[in-house]
Design an enzyme around this catalytic site. Structure first.
Site, PDB file in Angstrom:
ATOM      1  N   ARG A   1      33.917  -9.571 -20.625  1.00 31.57           N
ATOM      2  CA  ARG A   1      32.782 -10.496 -20.558  1.00 31.57           C
ATOM      3  C   ARG A   1      32.178 -10.744 -21.935  1.00 31.57           C
ATOM      4  NH1 ARG A   1      30.795 -10.200 -15.067  1.00 31.57           N
ATOM      5  NH2 ARG A   1      31.694  -8.455 -13.924  1.00 31.57           N
TER       6      ARG A   1
ATOM      7  N   HIS B   1      24.150 -13.781  -4.633  1.00 31.68           N
ATOM      8  CA  HIS B   1      24.320 -15.008  -5.426  1.00 31.68           C
ATOM      9  C   HIS B   1      23.949 -16.287  -4.692  1.00 31.68           C
ATOM     10  CE1 HIS B   1      25.621 -13.694  -9.287  1.00 31.68           C
ATOM     11  NE2 HIS B   1      26.615 -12.963  -8.829  1.00 31.68           N
TER      12      HIS B   1
ATOM     13  N   HIS C   1      23.785  -1.908 -10.719  1.00 34.16           N
ATOM     14  CA  HIS C   1      24.543  -3.151 -10.574  1.00 34.16           C
ATOM     15  C   HIS C   1      25.872  -3.155 -11.320  1.00 34.16           C
ATOM     16  CE1 HIS C   1      25.476  -7.331  -9.979  1.00 34.16           C
ATOM     17  NE2 HIS C   1      25.609  -7.487 -11.267  1.00 34.16           N
TER      18      HIS C   1
ATOM     19  N   ASP D   1      26.234  -8.148  -4.687  1.00 39.09           N
ATOM     20  CA  ASP D   1      25.849  -9.497  -5.082  1.00 39.09           C
ATOM     21  C   ASP D   1      25.735 -10.433  -3.871  1.00 39.09           C
ATOM     22  OD1 ASP D   1      27.198  -8.092  -7.195  1.00 39.09           O
ATOM     23  OD2 ASP D   1      27.479  -9.969  -8.279  1.00 39.09           O
TER      24      ASP D   1
ATOM     25  N   ASN E   1      22.536  -8.304 -13.651  1.00 41.58           N
ATOM     26  CA  ASN E   1      22.517  -9.073 -14.898  1.00 41.58           C
ATOM     27  C   ASN E   1      22.107 -10.531 -14.659  1.00 41.58           C
ATOM     28  OD1 ASN E   1      25.186  -9.294 -13.631  1.00 41.58           O
ATOM     29  ND2 ASN E   1      25.642 -10.621 -15.365  1.00 41.58           N
ATOM     30  N   HIS E   2      22.113 -10.951 -13.379  1.00 41.24           N
ATOM     31  CA  HIS E   2      21.629 -12.296 -13.058  1.00 41.24           C
ATOM     32  C   HIS E   2      20.139 -12.326 -12.746  1.00 41.24           C
ATOM     33  CE1 HIS E   2      25.016 -15.125 -13.189  1.00 41.24           C
ATOM     34  NE2 HIS E   2      25.721 -14.010 -13.123  1.00 41.24           N
TER      35      HIS E   2
ATOM     36  N   ASP F   1      21.476 -17.152  -8.620  1.00 44.26           N
ATOM     37  CA  ASP F   1      22.474 -17.840  -9.456  1.00 44.26           C
ATOM     38  C   ASP F   1      23.760 -18.134  -8.684  1.00 44.26           C
ATOM     39  OD1 ASP F   1      21.764 -16.494 -12.792  1.00 44.26           O
ATOM     40  OD2 ASP F   1      21.001 -18.248 -11.730  1.00 44.26           O
ATOM     41  N   ARG F   2      24.456 -19.192  -9.147  1.00 43.33           N
ATOM     42  CA  ARG F   2      25.708 -19.635  -8.501  1.00 43.33           C
ATOM     43  C   ARG F   2      25.431 -20.373  -7.201  1.00 43.33           C
ATOM     44  NH1 ARG F   2      30.092 -19.332 -12.035  1.00 43.33           N
ATOM     45  NH2 ARG F   2      30.092 -17.345 -13.122  1.00 43.33           N
TER      46      ARG F   2
ATOM     47  N   ASP G   1      22.026  -9.189  -8.627  1.00 43.97           N
ATOM     48  CA  ASP G   1      22.642 -10.520  -8.523  1.00 43.97           C
ATOM     49  C   ASP G   1      22.306 -11.186  -7.201  1.00 43.97           C
ATOM     50  OD1 ASP G   1      25.693 -10.578 -10.558  1.00 43.97           O
ATOM     51  OD2 ASP G   1      23.638  -9.982 -11.031  1.00 43.97           O
TER      52      ASP G   1
ATOM     53  N   HIS H   1      28.602  -6.408  -9.044  1.00 40.93           N
ATOM     54  CA  HIS H   1      28.884  -7.099 -10.320  1.00 40.93           C
ATOM     55  C   HIS H   1      30.245  -7.783 -10.413  1.00 40.93           C
ATOM     56  CE1 HIS H   1      28.159  -8.057 -14.475  1.00 40.93           C
ATOM     57  NE2 HIS H   1      28.859  -7.078 -15.018  1.00 40.93           N
TER      58      HIS H   1
HETATM   59  O1  LIG Z   1      28.157 -15.188 -12.076  1.00 40.20           O
HETATM   60  C1  LIG Z   1      28.894 -14.233 -11.846  1.00 40.20           C
HETATM   61  O2  LIG Z   1      29.890 -14.284 -11.174  1.00 40.20           O
HETATM   62  C2  LIG Z   1      28.523 -12.968 -12.442  1.00 40.20           C
HETATM   63  N1  LIG Z   1      28.107 -11.919 -11.740  1.00 40.20           N
HETATM   64  N2  LIG Z   1      27.844 -10.966 -12.610  1.00 40.20           N
HETATM   65  N3  LIG Z   1      28.101 -11.402 -13.867  1.00 40.20           N
HETATM   66  C3  LIG Z   1      28.516 -12.654 -13.794  1.00 40.20           C
HETATM   67  C4  LIG Z   1      28.856 -13.461 -14.953  1.00 40.20           C
HETATM   68  C5  LIG Z   1      28.647 -12.923 -16.222  1.00 40.20           C
HETATM   69  C6  LIG Z   1      28.922 -13.680 -17.344  1.00 40.20           C
HETATM   70  C7  LIG Z   1      29.411 -14.958 -17.239  1.00 40.20           C
HETATM   71  C8  LIG Z   1      29.630 -15.487 -15.974  1.00 40.20           C
HETATM   72  C9  LIG Z   1      29.352 -14.746 -14.837  1.00 40.20           C
HETATM   73 MN   LIG Z   2      27.449 -11.287  -9.804  1.00 44.35          MN
HETATM   74 MN   LIG Z   3      26.600  -9.157 -12.145  1.00 41.05          MN
END
Ligand SMILES: O=C(O)c1nn[nH]c1-c1ccccc1
Ligand SMILES: [Mn+2]
Ligand SMILES: [Mn+2]
Ligand SMILES: [Mn+2]
Length: 333
Positions: A235, A77, A185, A75, A136-137, A107-108, A104, A262
């Site tokens: 999750r 991010h 991932h 990741d 998943n992001h 995001d973030r 990933d 992940h």
């Molecule tokens: O944002 C993250 O840290 C993340 N990285 N992989 N999955 C998540 C995640 C999944 C569900 C809710 C919040 C973060």
């Molecule tokens: Mn992540």
């Molecule tokens: Mn992830």
């Protein structure tokens, strides 16, 4: 695209029909200095990569050629300055230096468009030495809430996000390295009988988003657990899989190990499940708060795993999620 003109005043390197190292070098500097690239080039880059990755198999297979090395990153991010730190320490992508980013990307962190465009530019320049697994992001539901959609709209426009979303749906879901390491991932499955062939045969083009069940969701969402067997996911989607699940999967498929991402790891990486499940995470000081290191894994032609850790580097004072408009907090206001 031809209708969009890049006027004389544009001060960046111009992009013609193919990606060039010169364009990438200029783009890296522009992004470092908080500048953007022309929206015409954004559309061109995303469309080129969407077409390239669309035609790749759902499980890409790579070998590490002699006198080259392949680096697996987890990741990132949106932490652009930490991504540049990997390239500074380990070497920029080249014919001798391959990279695999294990999902990933966005995001973030608030430099998600910069990371996505840089990874895509390298993918376009050297599609055979630069690999991308979907995380998943790289999905609409996460991008809507965790900042990427908002950042695309703030820095570029709505069409930019739509094109990125289409390209994310075209990304491969796994990459097999030297027939020994399966990289993906999230992790493994609710069904012990899943084989590499099942992953190869998965038609990812019919299902654009992972949804709440099925192979694609599990590859992007599941996590390892220390207890044998399978357990519920923390999750709320997917599951957790134990060392016995990993052992059976590796034995059934002739694998040495599964390399996944992940999840944050304080050391940037962790070797679990008797060495058969390896987590690598490449966003140090995650979200500017967690005191974790980042890590990446180097593999040479003999496919030995070499773990490298690195620290976060300073970045301009823009907080994580700076462009999130639908984040849970915003929704509470
Ligand atoms: O944002 C993250 O840290 C993340 N990285 N992989 N999955 C998540 C995640 C999944 C569900 C809710 C919040 C973060
Ligand atoms: Mn992540
Ligand atoms: Mn992830
Ligand atoms: Mn298609």
């Amino acid at each position: 695209l031809d209708s969009i003109e890049v006027d004389q005043t544009y001060d960046g390197v111009r992009l013609q029909k193919e990606m060039t190292q010169e364009f990438i070098d200029d783009m890296i500097e522009r992004f470092k200095n908080g500048k953007k690239i022309h929206k015409k080039y954004v559309f061109q880059i995303i469309k080129a990569v969407r077409d390239i990755v669309h035609d790749e198999p759902t499980m890409v297979e790579v070998e590490v050629a002699s006198e080259t090395k392949l680096t697996v990153c987890g990741d990132t991010h949106g932490q652009y300055f930490d991504l540049l730190e990997i390239f500074r320490l380990n070497g920029y992508p080249s014919e001798k230096q391959g990279y695999l980013f294990n999902g990933d990307f966005v995001d973030r962190g608030s430099w998600s468009t910069e990371i996505a465009l840089l990874l895509y530019a390298y993918k376009w320049l050297r599609p055979k030495y630069f690999f991308l697994n979907r995380g998943n992001h790289e999905t609409d539901d996460m991008n809507r809430v965790y900042g990427f959609e908002g950042e695309c709209k703030a820095k570029y426009n709505e069409k930019t996000f739509r094109l990125f979303s289409e390209s994310f749906s075209a990304l491969p879901l796994a990459t097999l390295i030297g027939k020994k390491y399966l990289t993906l991932h999230g992790g493994l499955f609710s069904d012990d009988k899943i084989t590499l062939d099942d992953i190869r045969k998965l038609d990812r083009h019919t299902q654009r988003q992972p949804g709440q069940a099925g192979l694609m969701m599990e590859m992007l969402w599941t996590d390892p657990q220390p207890q044998p067997g399978r357990g519920p996911s923390k999750r709320g989607v997917g599951l957790q899989f134990g060392p016995d699940v990993t052992k059976r999967f590796c034995e059934n498929n002739g694998l040495e190990a599964v390399i996944r991402s992940h999840e944050v790891r304080m050391d940037g990486y962790e070797v679990e499940h008797d060495g058969r499940c390896i987590t690598v995470f490449s966003a140090p000081k995650y979200c500017d708060t967690t005191e974790n290191k980042g890590a990446y894994i180097n593999l040479g032609p003999e496919l030995k795993l070499e773990y490298h850790q690195f620290e976060a580097v300073p970045h301009p004072d823009i907080k994580p999620m700076a462009y999130a408009t639908n984040s849970p907090l915003m929704n509470m206001m």
